[in-house]
Design an enzyme around this catalytic site. Structure first.
Site, short mmCIF file in Angstrom:
data_model
loop_
_atom_site.label_atom_id
_atom_site.label_comp_id
_atom_site.label_asym_id
_atom_site.label_seq_id
_atom_site.Cartn_x
_atom_site.Cartn_y
_atom_site.Cartn_z
CE1 TYR A 146 43.02 68.30 133.78
CE2 TYR A 146 42.07 70.40 133.17
CZ TYR A 146 42.19 69.35 134.07
OH TYR A 146 41.48 69.37 135.23
CE LYS A 195 49.86 67.50 147.61
NZ LYS A 195 49.29 67.72 148.95
CG ASP A 227 46.84 69.73 150.37
OD1 ASP A 227 47.52 70.70 149.98
OD2 ASP A 227 47.32 68.80 151.03
CG ASP A 251 39.10 72.10 135.48
OD1 ASP A 251 38.06 72.78 135.47
OD2 ASP A 251 39.18 70.96 134.97
CG ASP A 255 34.08 74.45 138.25
OD1 ASP A 255 34.13 75.50 137.59
OD2 ASP A 255 33.75 73.35 137.77
#
Ligand code: NAD
Length: 360
Positions: A146, A195, A227, A251, A255
């Site tokens: 980001y 990852k 994942d 992020d 959620d």
């Protein structure tokens, strides 16, 4: 102890929920012999209305001078509020980005806890939710994808977009240290999520986390691919204590973790820098649809105040007393409208604050 707290009531339900959090904090201060000095500052729409900008430099200076910031929420109805006719840098949310940057808040903490009394709101199968869960997502907030260089170009008539994901070892180390420190205040387990089978930034992440882990032999560390983590959160959330991860993975996963609790009005959060300073706020927004009606659930803000006592002031006993009061109020069958279920007693925002304060 003397606690210097800057409050940002903000917009919508913000002033109502912050008032109830102060009520509970005052009761804690009375009981445990602390002195709290509050100072309110304006941010978001409330600041735009008075100063024409969502956050003034004077307000930032006040926040910097405090030990911690307790925030309600900012923003209005994005379809109807005149605040959203302004250029993006003058809208309410710009205040939030500005304060995070000014205070160097690089670590975002979001607990996800399933209260047995609210288990019916959990969207997971009963055989999974019956085990309960109590985890905390620690997300790196100021680096990664980001904040990397980005551009959109055209090559031979084909549009091409490029985003860059960069982390240096210092950025990883400082958030890893926070993660291990916080695990020591909880169940002594860190699951670092990356990852590393694909990304170089993840391989560095994993290496630095392992280096930091050597200083915390009492904390169990494990590594999980993002994942797999997304699957495990709905398959077996009870396995997690602290989930430590980079900005974009955090992020998305935070959620997901919030949603498995099913109760938005109960979710607290904290953003920390490398001192003991923190900004504490509920995970939900300013709920303009229910503002001023005394029906908002103040518990997420009250629990954010408990996080403030624990992480900025090291007052674990006092923080426990707030968390226990929340459990007791739910056990006693009191609910605001958003978490109401059959057989319970419905109460408003201010009455919920009274009931919590009585149980401290
Ligand atoms: P929201 O979280 O404000 O509301 C979503 C739904 O949940 C609404 O139906 C609302 O009534 C309900 N709700 C939220 N908090 C509740 C509570 N404590 N008690 C009972 N019900 C509650 O999200 P939104 O509607 O998408 O956003 C509204 C405004 O909040 C927007 O301006 C948005 O930008 C802002 N916002 C601010 C923050 C922040 O300050 N950190 C975070 C998210 C959204």
């Amino acid at each position: 102890m003397r606690l210097n707290i800057v409050c940002i009531p903000g917009d919508g339900i913000g002033p109502e929920i912050v008032r109830e959090a102060k009520k509970v904090l005052d009761r804690v201060a009375d009981k445990y012999g602390h002195e709290i000095c509050y100072k309110d500052i304006l941010m978001g729409g409330a600041s735009i209305d008075v100063h024409g900008v969502p956050l003034t430099d004077e307000a930032i200076a006040e926040a910097k001078a405090a030990d911690a910031v307790l925030m309600g929420s900012i923003g209005g109805d994005t379809n109807t509020s005149p605040w959203y006719q302004l250029p993006p840098n003058l809208r309410p949310e710009a205040g939030l980005l500005k304060i995070r940057k000014a205070l160097n808040l690089f670590a975002n903490l979001r607990p996800a806890y399933l209260y047995p009394e609210l288990a019916a709101a959990c969207p997971l199968k009963e055989e999974i939710s019956s085990a309960g869960f109590d985890m905390l997502i620690m997300r790196e907030l100021t680096g990664g994808l980001y904040f990397g260089e980005r551009k959109t170009i055209e090559e031979n008539g084909i549009r091409k977009a490029i985003d860059t994901l960069t982390y240096d070892e210092n950025e990883i180390r400082r958030i890893a240290v926070k993660g291990f420190e916080i695990a020591r205040k909880r169940k002594h387990k860190v699951t670092s999520v990356d990852k590393a089978n694909v990304l170089d930034s993840s391989r560095l992440w994993r290496a630095v986390v392992n280096e930091v882990a050597k200083d915390y032999p009492d904390v169990k560390v494990e590594h999980m691919l993002v994942d797999n983590c997304a699957m495990q959160l709905v398959k077996d959330p009870a396995q997690f204590d602290v989930i430590l991860t980079e900005n974009m993975f955090g992020d998305i996963l935070s959620d997901e973790a919030s949603m498995v609790t099913g109760s938005i009005g109960m979710l607290s959060s904290a953003s920390l820098n490398d001192t003991r300073f923190g900004l504490y706020e509920p995970s939900h927004g300013s709920a303009p649809d229910i503002a001023g009606k005394d029906i908002a659930n103040p518990i997420a803000t009250v629990l954010s105040a408990a996080m403030m006592l624990r992480y900025t002031f090291d007052l674990d006993k006092e923080a426990d007393s707030i968390e226990q009061a929340v459990k007791k109020v739910l056990e006693d069958g009191f609910r605001t409208g958003d978490i109401m279920s059959a057989g319970c007693t419905k109460v408003g925002c201010s009455q919920m604050g009274d009931l919590l304060a009585e149980r401290i």
